[in-house]
Motif scaffolding. Sequence first.
Motif: not given
Length: 533
Positions: A35-64
């Motif tokens: 999984q680690i190698v896969g994500n390193i290769l994915a970022q190297h291939a030009g893939y960025g943060i996933f749409r839902d991940e940004m939303y989860y990060l923002v939810c994490g800043r509004h813990l409930a």
Amino acid sequence: MELTQPKTARGPVRTELRLILQLSLIFAALKLAIQIVGNILAQHAGYGIFRDEMYYLVCGRHLAFGYVDQPPLTALQARLSDMLFGHETMWTLRLISGVAGAAKVFLTGLLVWALGGGRKAAALAMLAVIAGGVYLGIDSYLSMNSFDPIFWMLCTLALIRLVRSDSPAEIRNWWIVMGVSAGLAFENKDSVVFFLVSMLVALLLTPQRRILANRWFAVSVLLIVILALPNFLWQVHYHFPTLEWLRAVQSTGKDVKLPPLPFFLGQIMMLTPHNLLLWATGVLWLLFAKAARSFRFLGVFYLLFLALMMALHAKDYYLAPAYPVFFATGAVAWFAWAKQKMWRNGLIGIYTALLVVGIVAFFPFSVPVLPPQQWIAYAERLHYTSHDSEVEKDKPLLPQFYADRFGWQELADRVGHIYNALPPQERAITGIYGQNYGDAGAIDVLGQKYGLPPAISGHQNYWIWGPRDYTGDEMIVIVDATPEQMARFYASCEVVGKMDNPYSMPYEHRPIYLCRGRKRSYQADWKELKLYH
């Protein structure tokens, strides 16, 4: 042959468990490394943060204790990941999900032991789980899906041990494990209710119902209620927004309603086709083998759960957390049925080779390790068709799971330049409105380096967070609307940018407006801007 662990020879049993635990740690480490190698290769291939991940990060800043579309554990995971690693490097952002994937593999080995299997069976089952396409995918990004199987597997492990145990202390301990695991599962993803209902009915339909006639079963249920209560009370406080959201999704026809046969074919494809040989064997063994009588309830559970998901027109991947159990039973069955050592070793050798080749061949369809154009060419060579279970009105160049990693950094960059080009007195009153949580999340997560103000949106939990203090006197608005439509709400609007990354989903292509003089304040219109979808 009945597969039972001898009650008198505790030494050999403990030795076998120790050896399986050691083996499981090795396979878990292999899974994490993949999984680690896969994500390193994915970022190297030009893939960025996933749409839902940004939303989860923002939810994490509004813990409930809850959110419109999720219980609280994913936001907590996101908060922890953001605090420890930040969000710039994909493999560290997703490391916790990778660890969850490793735990899934580890628990698969433990399930084989609990079912009476040995080290070779455990190795086969764990390798099959590592090769499962759906698991490579869900463990490669920050989400609730990577943790779901852990809770389900712990519940199943507890039930297996309860069926096989006559020790009061062990029965007490495993009912506690069951209650804590199921309770935490409710704080991770609500679909666990279907798992628990199907499992309970399966137990009631089989002789294993006897384990329910124990006071510790009631304690287990109480633990589930206590652990699930915070999210339930949050739902009550906000008038059950999750139910409102689910009804809204159902009414829009957003999700494809698969007939039974395509739904079952979806199970085969998401686990990679050759894995059918193992998990289907596991289901059949549970249902018909004399040696599996003690575990018959697991086979009945599968039939009930599969039928329930078909009847509810659920997404086909909702069954994914259950399958490691059937990989484990399949491996145990193979070693129980293959009497001749030469024939058994030959069969397992061929299948192991298939698994290894399958990991390499199908890996790009689970983790985006190839650059977009190379991926498209590779998919065409293998005649791969995207198996998204959501309606795609416009055909994207990439599957939605990959396409939603493009366009967000460009959006943050463009809005950052627009915002910082404004005079200081205008920047002080300018807000940013996003059509959905993808737009708003990109501003809040990727736009931090530009000093952008927090975004607002009517989508999902952004609506609950409200319009802040923005009146609409001056706004950067990211919305799919024409200038004529915008003129209904603002005194003036001009197009100052556009979301147009060719690899993103077509419905994410939209203009960026700079608007002034909203005719009604956001506070006045906020109720109408709610979008649970």
